[in-house]
Each structure stands twice: as structure tokens, then as C-alpha cells.
Motif scaffolding. Structure first.
Motif, PDB file in Angstrom:
ATOM      1  N   UNK A  55       6.402  -6.528   4.988  1.00 27.85           N
ATOM      2  CA  UNK A  55       5.540  -6.068   6.074  1.00 27.85           C
ATOM      3  C   UNK A  55       6.150  -4.917   6.879  1.00 27.85           C
ATOM      4  N   UNK A 103      15.351  -0.899   5.739  1.00 25.99           N
ATOM      5  CA  UNK A 103      14.430  -1.187   6.844  1.00 25.99           C
ATOM      6  C   UNK A 103      14.206  -2.697   6.866  1.00 25.99           C
ATOM      7  N   UNK A 163       0.848  -1.192   0.000  1.00 20.39           N
ATOM      8  CA  UNK A 163       0.000   0.000   0.000  1.00 20.39           C
ATOM      9  C   UNK A 163       0.883   1.241   0.000  1.00 20.39           C
ATOM     10  N   UNK A 184       5.226   5.284   8.509  1.00 20.23           N
ATOM     11  CA  UNK A 184       4.128   6.208   8.805  1.00 20.23           C
ATOM     12  C   UNK A 184       4.192   7.444   7.912  1.00 20.23           C
ATOM     13  N   UNK A 210      12.421  -6.345   7.732  1.00 22.18           N
ATOM     14  CA  UNK A 210      11.038  -6.834   7.681  1.00 22.18           C
ATOM     15  C   UNK A 210      10.302  -6.484   8.967  1.00 22.18           C
ATOM     16  N   UNK A 211       9.033  -6.199   8.830  1.00 19.41           N
ATOM     17  CA  UNK A 211       8.125  -6.065   9.969  1.00 19.41           C
ATOM     18  C   UNK A 211       8.507  -4.953  10.941  1.00 19.41           C
ATOM     19  N   UNK A 212       9.305  -4.025  10.485  1.00 22.17           N
ATOM     20  CA  UNK A 212       9.721  -2.905  11.341  1.00 22.17           C
ATOM     21  C   UNK A 212       8.870  -1.683  11.023  1.00 22.17           C
ATOM     22  N   UNK A 213       8.581  -0.908  12.072  1.00 20.82           N
ATOM     23  CA  UNK A 213       7.664   0.226  11.943  1.00 20.82           C
ATOM     24  C   UNK A 213       8.460   1.515  12.026  1.00 20.82           C
ATOM     25  N   UNK A 214       8.444   2.290  10.982  1.00 20.62           N
ATOM     26  CA  UNK A 214       9.185   3.552  10.970  1.00 20.62           C
ATOM     27  C   UNK A 214       8.238   4.652  11.425  1.00 20.62           C
ATOM     28  N   UNK A 215       8.529   5.225  12.593  1.00 15.81           N
ATOM     29  CA  UNK A 215       7.630   6.200  13.203  1.00 15.81           C
ATOM     30  C   UNK A 215       8.226   7.606  13.237  1.00 15.81           C
ATOM     31  N   UNK A 236       3.680  -6.851   1.240  1.00 15.18           N
ATOM     32  CA  UNK A 236       2.908  -6.474   2.421  1.00 15.18           C
ATOM     33  C   UNK A 236       3.415  -5.219   3.111  1.00 15.18           C
ATOM     34  N   UNK A 237       4.276  -4.466   2.454  1.00 18.38           N
ATOM     35  CA  UNK A 237       4.729  -3.197   3.033  1.00 18.38           C
ATOM     36  C   UNK A 237       3.607  -2.175   2.954  1.00 18.38           C
ATOM     37  N   UNK A 238       3.562  -1.271   3.943  1.00 17.06           N
ATOM     38  CA  UNK A 238       2.634  -0.155   3.900  1.00 17.06           C
ATOM     39  C   UNK A 238       3.379   1.156   4.040  1.00 17.06           C
ATOM     40  N   UNK A 298       6.547  -1.053   7.724  1.00 11.95           N
ATOM     41  CA  UNK A 298       5.452  -0.080   7.716  1.00 11.95           C
ATOM     42  C   UNK A 298       6.061   1.296   7.943  1.00 11.95           C
TER      43      UNK A 298
END
Lengths: 328, 328, 328
Positions: free
Chosen positions: B255, B270, B221, B259, B272-277, B237-239, B257
Motif C-alpha cells: 500500500x 519505502x 497499479x 506520485x 508500507x503505507x507511505x506516500x512518496x510526494x 496494493x502499491x500504487x 503510494x
């Protein structure tokens, strides 16, 4: 829509305690079921709920039979959950909900594709050249099956699924990415279900393989060259990176993520939202996600987490000053 | 399907050591390759595997050349991974797998869309009014390109991708949401690949921009107004939330993500499955996910995690009682 | 494309300070707006940005009105964000971007489906038998609406969305999975928006219900039997497992995940990438994800995390040796 409960027991077995001529017009959960509805009790520990339901008839296991038959009509089955599943199938067949065999006129079937005459290909599906669709398999509207991909018998593919898109493979070339053509295909065994908008990529050189009885929910990504063993089930939003080898009888909870080139043996269960970063060679239940909390508490703990390594060192130093680790 | 290895070297260069008239019928990994198959060795540290393979010919780099030519035919290339990628492309061209130029009769092309005659628009694609598709670009079946969106040259868009859906924008209005019409479009540069069922939203006022050479895997997305720099690659599956600005030559694992309204500079990786905030202004490798464990251990550690902030305070108190933090 | 700012105020209200005959040709953010463009200032704390913009006219709230009118033309509105949203709608209507009512000739509409004459059904949509589409609702190209599903008035469904795929329900049977037919449907209220490639599954026995005003972004999975209350909004890549009951006026950030059979009350806000594993019965803001860090620091902290439970025990032992927990 209605069924006689006598007809249900004639078709599916089980022991009917009550009036075979009772007619039920719907299946419903215990809480909301009405006198003209059929319900079910799967977990015998919840037998006290029988007292409050208005269901006209209840499917129960042997453990709940006495309580259920005291309150009214019931069907006693060895495995009430399984029996209930079969009643839903009977219901669908009895009420004309089974998809018609054949290819919808708006579907596109390329040259050399072979579709079993008993299969049902929905509106606006696309079946690439050389693909094969097995007996009794149902493709809902708008499914894509790429060239040379194979789907076995009795499969069910939901709308928007893409079976046989190109795997994601590139060779780096001085900061650019050179495409590796994906020359393999996808092979699905018998009794495989694939959810809406789920993607299963074709292999780079060899095939991506999904064995018999695998169930994939919606919006799942299966990378190229994966191998998924029999009767493994995955909930929605799961991702499996390329070349992962997953055993039989595994389950993956929603949004679980499995990195590439790993091996997972049979009977492994991954919790929702957990990230598998190494092979799992022992059956069992594995989990890894940050527990949710109110935002303020999370912020404090997340900040402290960044110093947990240092904190461990500080505890070690304290222990040393007090004369070595305690034995507590 | 087969190719002479002499023909491969004539087309792609490299040094052939062995019989130019050897014919290979498939490409295969080292482990499974047979005498009529062509394989490859990318990592010279794995040269010991050459001893066990049955491959008829092997693509190797200079470091593996001596060992490979001792065992049989080989092609020596400076960058064997890149060479292998080009062999897959040659293979596809040689065996008629290249999509045909033109618009499939079941595709819907609205007024004012301009499609280069060398582009290939698959079955059941939808191209909105005013959209433009560049030279040599391939749209697999069932791709949607919204109005006024632009795709450059040599692109490859997999089935189910939606380019130019409306961005997710609303103004709150006393508990309800008022739609902000999305008046921008999407612009993809040259050599961009977009995976199956991936979504790239149109901008609110200005365009969402994907620069040359970007590779996006399946089920990704990309929110409205994002800008993704050249040759960045993202796994499945990355957003990426709206208005993120991501540099060139970045990678995002499956996956991951990101923000909204963040900036990520060039050459950031980055996991996998890590959230960049927060914005990442320094090139490097960044990670953040909870490590998986057996479920029992995870439960204990997750529970302790909720008190890590308090634990830090307790250690601080102990240090104070012992006369200040130790120097360990 | 252009609009007189006088015409905007006539249509939408607000106080015009400046030249009603000024013509704007585009909407643009403050930073990039040109003299022939209309911009807006939502947050009065950013009023200092007004000094630098070249916008020809600016929508502001009462707090920014004085500063804005000093620099040039402006429209003063009570809620400038909402006003801006309505200007985007006006812009679209004025420039012919509203989808035409009616069913595109390539859409497939099954027997017994009822589509309001004012609805717009895009190219290659599929509407199953017995489905209903309300007044003014727009289905972009390639939307699937399964049999018996209901969409209310003024809805907007983006391409690739699948409404009414089968829920994921199976009864285990000696290592195999027996399908539970999904006999319910999906009901969407009025003013519901559904993003590209989002999936909403039909209920097993009863319906999956999405209440009025709910907004769902792209690539979201809503499991069977969920109930989502009014005006709740979810960002991209969210997953909601089956039978979750989510209140009204909630928000879920991107890639949030809500497990099945949970209850979430009204006015709960879930941060991005947070996993809801238990019911939330108190309004508020909840979060749970591992904070990102440079990879080296993450590796050290993640390793220490696996021993956090033991670390707590060691601190307890130290406290005991020093004579009980401190009072710090």
C-alpha cells in the motif's frame, strides 16, 4: 414484481399490524418510499422520520411499533435490520434472481476438481485441478479458483476474484530474487463471501485459511499463509500481508492495512485507512490516519509535524528552566 | 509426493549430514514439521528452536550446522533461504506442477501476436494483436495482454492481471475531460513477475517499461509511462502514478503510494503505507504513516495535531519571554 | 504510420505555420522528439525548452507561437493540450486502432441484454440479463456487466472491470452476518470511462449512479448506492464507501478514500492518499496524509506524536505559570 405483506409474515414471522393483502412492489428507504413500497426503521431514535414517509408498510422493532402502527401498516420484528435482510432474500427468491445450479458451459473445470451439484459456477470461471466447491456455493462470472483450493458451503464469490494465486515469496540472491514456489493452497470455510477482484493467495508451505462466515469486500488482498477467524468482516481495499493471524469477529474498515506475521485477537475493530504495524492482543477499537484538512492548514501542520520531536525537547527545556515539570 | 534427501543434494548441492535415503513427504516450517518432513532455519540467531522441532531433516547455514547435526539429519548450505527456495522449485518440478507449454484452447490470441512455443498461456487469457510473449513465460488463467505489449522470458503473470490497459490521460476542456489516446505500449523484461489483478498501463506516447527481474505483488497499479528498474520489488496494493521513474533494487511495502513524475534512485526502500510526494535522490529507508493507537488516544492526538503549527508558535513565544531559546 | 501536418490542421483546425506537406511518423514529448515527429508545448512558461528539441513540428498556444515559429514548423492552437488530445484521437483513427463494432464471439451475453449495434464488446466479456450498452461504447476484453446495469453512450470500460457486483451489505445476527441481497443496479451516464479491474457495486435497493463524463482510473472501488456527479475524475486505487454522494467536477487523487454516507459538494479536490471522514460542503482543496521522511526521523516524530495531546497541556501549564498565554 410484488409480494403480499401477509406472505412475508408467513415466511419470516414477525407481527403484522395492518392489511395482510396489501401488495408491495418494491423495497425502498424511508425517505423515498411510496405507498406501494415496503420500508424499514432500524434505529428507534429515528422514529420521528415515520411522520414524513409515504411507505405503504414499515418494518419496525418493538420500540417503534406504537408510532408506526399509528401511521399505517407495519410489521413488528425483534430485530428489524435482520428482518429486512431476510426480506431482501425472500424478494430475490420470489423473483427468480437465484443463480441456477450447475456449471456454465463457458467455465473451465480442470481434471480432478469436485463441484457440488447444487453449486453454481458462472460463465468463464476457471476451477483448477483438485479444487473443491461446496454445496450451494455461487461463483459469479469470471472467478478463478486455483488448483487444490477448497471453498465450503453456501459461499458467494464475486466476479474477478482470484482464489489461490501464488503467494509473493522470494529469497534474495545477490541483488536478484529467487522464487519460492507456493506449495500450499487456500481453504475457505462455509458461508464465506469474497468481493469482486479480491485476491487470496495460496500458502507457501501450508494453506491460507479463511474460517466460516468471513465476509470480504472488493479489491482486498490477503497474503499467503494468513489465517482469518470466523465471522470477521473487511471492507473494500483492505490489505493483509502474509502470515497475519486475525481473530474471529473482527472488523477492518476500508483501506485498512495489516502487516505480515502479526497476531490480532478476537473482537478487534480497525478503523478505515489505519495501518496495523504490531500485534493487537486486546479487543477494542484502533485507529491511525492523518485527519483531512483544507490543504493550506494541512501543509502548515505537516511541516510542523516534522519538528515535533524537537518541539518536545524545547518544552522540556522550558520546564527545566522554570524549575521542573509543572503539575498541571 | 516425496523426495529422497540424497536426491535433493544431488540436484542442488550443499553438504548432507545424515542419511541420504531418508524420504521427506512435505516441506514444513520448524514449528509444525514432522519426522517425515523437511524444514529449514534461515536465521542462525533462532538456532535454539532446533531443540523443539520434530523435522526429519533441516536445511541450515554454516552457523547452525553443528547444532543441527547434533539433533539429526541436516543439509548445510551457504545460503539456507536461497537453498530452500530452490528446494521448492525442485519439489514443484518433481511433482508435476509445472504449467504445460502451449496456448489453452479457450485463450484468445489476436492476429500478429507472437508467443514463444515454450511459453504457457492459461485458460481464457487474451493476447492482443502484435503482442509478444517470451520463452518459458507462464500466464495463469484470465490474464490480459494488450496489443503490442511485450513480455520477456521466464515471466510469471498471475490471474486477472491487465498488462496494457489504457493510461489515464485527459485534457480538460471547459469542465469536461477530452481523452488522450494512449499510443504507447508496455514492455516487461525477463524474469518479471506480476501479481493477481495487478494493472500496468500502456504509455501515452512512449512505452511503460518494467526492467528485468522486477517482482510485483497483487492489486498493484502502475501508471502510464512509468519506468521501474531491475530487481525492484513491490508488495500488494502499491500504487505508482504516471511517469514515475523508479530505480533498480528498490522495495516498496504494501500500500505504498508513489506520485507521478517523480524520480527515485536505486536502493531506496519505502515502508508500507507511505506516500512518496517528492523525488528521492538518496538511497535509504523512508517512511510516513500515522501510527495506530487505541481509538480514544488517536482522537485526542489527531485533534491536537490540527493545532501543532499554533503550538510551535506558542513555544516560541514562551522561549522569547524567558530570554531566547534554551540550549538544552 | 504517418500523417501530413496539413491533414491534421484540415481535420482539427488551428493555424499551421510551416510546410503542410511535412510528414510526421510519431507523436513524442519535446525532450525525445526527432525531426520526423510531432510534439507539443502546453505550458508557455516552458518555452525555453523549444530551443533544445529536435521535433519536426510543435503544437503551441498563442503565447508560444512566436518562439516556436522562429525555430521551425508549428501548429498554433488556442488550447494546445486539448489540441494534442485530439491529435492522439486522429492518430488512432487514421491507423486503424479503433475497436470494431459488434460482440466478440467469446463474449457471453445473457437473455434480455440490449447492446447498441455500434458498441464494441471485447473478447470474454460477460453481459448479464437485462443490461444495456449504449451507442459507441467500447468494452475491452474481460469486462463484467451485471444484470440490469446500464452503460450510456461513448463509454470506455477497461479489462477486468466489474460493473454491478453485489454491494457489501449485511445485518449482524448474534455474531454472524446475514446477507442483504442487493436489489438495485448500476447506471453509468454517457462518456464515462472505467479503468482496469475497477469495481462499481450495485445498489442495495436503489441504483448506484455515475453521471455523464465521469472518469475512473484503475483498481477503484465504488460502493453500493454511491452517486458521483458529472465530470468528476478519480485516480487509481481510490475507494468510495457505500452511499457517498460526490458532486460534479471533483477530483480525487490516487488512493484517496471517501467514507460512506458522506456528501461532497461540486468542485472539491481531494489530494492523493487523503481520507475523507466527514462531509465537505465547501469547494476547495483538501489534504490529509503523513508526510514521508527518512525512517529514523519518522520514528522519532511518530513516537512524539503519540504525546502531542499531553505536550499541548504542558505548554498550557507553562503559559499559566508565566502569567497567561502570551500575545505573540
Amino acid at each position: 414484481m410484488s409480494l403480499r405483506i401477509g406472505a412475508i409474515v408467513e415466511a419470516l414471522g414477525g407481527e403484522l399490524r395492518g392489511d395482510a393483502d396489501r401488495v408491495v412492489t418494491r423495497l425502498a428507504p424511508l425517505e423515498s418510499a411510496q405507498p406501494d413500497e415496503l420500508s424499514f426503521l432500524v434505529d428507534p431514535r429515528l422514529a420521528h422520520r415515520l411522520a414524513d414517509t409515504h411507505a405503504g408498510c414499515i418494518i419496525v422493532g418493538p420500540a417503534g411499533a406504537a408510532a408506526a402502527s399509528r401511521r399505517g401498516d407495519c410489521i413488528v420484528a425483534d430485530n428489524p435490520h435482520l428482518y429486512f435482510a431476510r426480506v431482501t432474500q425472500l424478494w430475490r427468491r420470489a423473483h427468480g434472481g437465484t443463480p441456477r445450479a450447475g456449471v456454465h458451459p463457458t467455465a473451465v473445470v480442470e481434471e480432478g476438481a469436485r463441484i457440488d451439484p447444487s453449486a453454481s459456477i458462472g460463465a468463464q470461471c476457471f476451477i483448477g485441478r483438485g479444487a473443491r466447491i461446496g454445496a450451494g456455493t455461487v461463483l459469479k462470472p469470471r472467478v478463478t479458483v486455483g488448483e487444490d483450493c477448497v471453498i465450503g458451503a453456501r459461499g458467494l464469490i464475486q466476479s474477478g476474484a482470484v482464489i489461490g494465486g501464488d503467494g509473493f515469496g522470494f529469497a534474495p540472491d545477490e541483488g536478484r530474487w529467487e522464487r519460492i514456489e507456493q506449495l500450499g493452497a487456500v481453504r475457505l470455510g462455509d458461508d464465506v463471501e469474497v468481493g469482486a477482484n479480491t485476491c487470496i493467495d495460496r500458502g507457501a508451505l501450508q494453506d491460507t485459511v479463511i474460517e466460516d462466515g468471513v465476509k470480504l469486500d472488493n479489491l482486498i488482498q490477503i497474503g499467503h499463509n494468513c489465517h482469518i477467524g470466523k465471522h470477521t468482516a473487511m471492507a473494500g481495499c483492505v490489505g493483509v500481508a502474509g502470515s497475519a493471524r486475525i481473530g474471529a469477529h473482527c472488523t477492518v474498515g476500508g483501506a485498512g492495512m495489516i502487516l505480515g506475521h502479526l497476531t490480532i485477537v478476537d473482537h478487534v475493530h480497525i478503523s478505515s485507512a489505519s495501518i496495523v504495524t504490531r500485534s493487537i492482543l486486546k479487543p477494542g477499537h484502533y485507529t491511525g490516519f492523518f485527519p483531512i484538512d483544507d490543504n493550506g492548514s494541512w501543509e502548515k501542520n505537516a511541516a510542523a509535524l516534522k519538528h515535533i520531536h524537537a518541539l518536545r525537547d524545547r518544552v522540556r527545556a522550558l520546564e527545566k528552566r522554570l524549575g521542573g515539570p509543572s503539575l498541571a
